[in-house]
Design an enzyme around this catalytic site. Structure first.
Site, PDB file in Angstrom:
ATOM      1  N   HIS A  97     -36.094  51.556  50.370  1.00  0.00           N
ATOM      2  CA  HIS A  97     -35.345  50.899  49.504  1.00  0.00           C
ATOM      3  C   HIS A  97     -36.501  49.979  48.403  1.00  0.00           C
ATOM      4  O   HIS A  97     -37.509  50.254  48.464  1.00  0.00           O
ATOM      5  CB  HIS A  97     -35.370  48.792  50.621  1.00  0.00           C
ATOM      6  CG  HIS A  97     -34.119  47.853  50.295  1.00  0.00           C
ATOM      7  ND1 HIS A  97     -34.652  47.540  49.176  1.00  0.00           N
ATOM      8  CD2 HIS A  97     -32.823  47.796  50.583  1.00  0.00           C
ATOM      9  CE1 HIS A  97     -33.457  46.467  49.195  1.00  0.00           C
ATOM     10  NE2 HIS A  97     -32.607  47.584  49.894  1.00  0.00           N
ATOM     11  N   GLU A 170     -28.620  51.829  44.087  1.00  0.00           N
ATOM     12  CA  GLU A 170     -28.961  50.024  43.961  1.00  0.00           C
ATOM     13  C   GLU A 170     -29.950  49.983  42.346  1.00  0.00           C
ATOM     14  O   GLU A 170     -30.854  49.873  42.778  1.00  0.00           O
ATOM     15  CB  GLU A 170     -29.810  49.348  45.156  1.00  0.00           C
ATOM     16  CG  GLU A 170     -28.872  49.690  46.148  1.00  0.00           C
ATOM     17  CD  GLU A 170     -29.226  49.627  47.728  1.00  0.00           C
ATOM     18  OE1 GLU A 170     -28.809  48.123  47.437  1.00  0.00           O
ATOM     19  OE2 GLU A 170     -30.948  49.382  47.799  1.00  0.00           O
TER      20      GLU A 170
END
Ligand code: 13P
Length: 250
Positions: A97, A170
């Site tokens: 992430h 993302e």
């Protein structure tokens, strides 16, 4: 075709009681999983067991973790192993992430080690990738995504079953900013990720590619309908069961 993976990343929000209440509310709002959808909730470590208990016996409702350490056990103060996550009820884990990369200094190589170890230990993994605004404006989109994918999957065999692995695109500049990437940008990036996965890395065409970054109930249906978008990874708008349930149904 695999069901769309509708994933919630609760980040560092919700103690056990709140997490349990949100999971229960989600189950009430979604008494059956919508057709061709899987729901994945990644709470903080301390709430994994509570969420997994609520989801037990509910087909299509999955529990995941947000991080792991790529060792079976040992003197690694503050870290957590895949077996410990499975013991708590997690079946999935996020790796790479952007907040792990930028705030905790995780390198591409560490992300690769985590992804491969998670899979080897029987967890499913969502490998997160994405460029910063500076990188995008410098014309480095392909270079950055190619590097993150190659390193993130360096030790994952192309034979990895597509159901066990997903990639979340993302764009860093769209996370928590309210700035969602436009359909054109998402289409372009997802087509690029698909091409890199299939042609460069030999991975299955069926691998799911999720989009993440300011997904909300009012933009989810447009995003989920785009080519090569096989799910979403939602931060802020997943914290309220009501708004996440609308995203899941989008
Ligand atoms: P937001 O949905 O809050 O932009 O967060 C996206 C994200 O980081 C999911 O992992």
């Amino acid at each position: 075709m695999l069901p769309k993976l509708m994933a919630a990343n609760w980040k560092m929000y919700k103690a056990t009681a709140q997490a349990r209440a949100s999971a229960e509310e989600l189950c009430t709002l979604l008494p059956v999983t919508p057709e061709q959808r899987e729901i994945l909730v990644c709470p903080p470590f301390t709430a994994i067991a509570a969420v997994a208990a609520v989801f037990a016996g509910k087909p299509g409702f999955l529990t995941g973790a947000q991080n792991l350490y790529p060792k079976e056990e040992g003197a690694f103060t503050g870290e957590i192993s895949p077996d410990m996550l499975k013991d708590a009820g997690a079946r999935w884990v996020l790796t790479g992430h952007s907040e792990r990369r930028s705030l905790f200094g995780e390198s591409d190589a560490q992300v690769g080690a985590k992804t491969a170890f998670a899979l080897a230990q029987g967890l499913n993994a969502v490998l997160c990738i994405g460029e910063t605004l500076d990188q995008r404006e410098a014309g480095q989109l392909e270079q950055v995504l190619a590097r993150q994918l190659a390193a993130g999957l360096a030790d994952v065999p192309p034979s990895c079953p597509p159901v066990c692995l997903a990639v979340a695109y993302e764009p860093v500049w769209a996370i928590g900013t309210g700035k969602v990437a436009g359909p054109k940008e998402i289409l372009e990036a997802h087509a690029l990720v698909r091409r890199l996965l299939c042609e460069k890395l030999g991975m299955s065409r069926e691998l799911r590619i999720l989009y993440g970054g300011s997904v909300k109930p009012d933009n989810a249906s447009e995003i989920i309908g785009l080519d090569n978008v096989d799910g979403v990874l939602v931060g802020g708008a997943s914290l309220q069961a009501e708004s996440f349930s609308r995203i899941v149904r989008a």
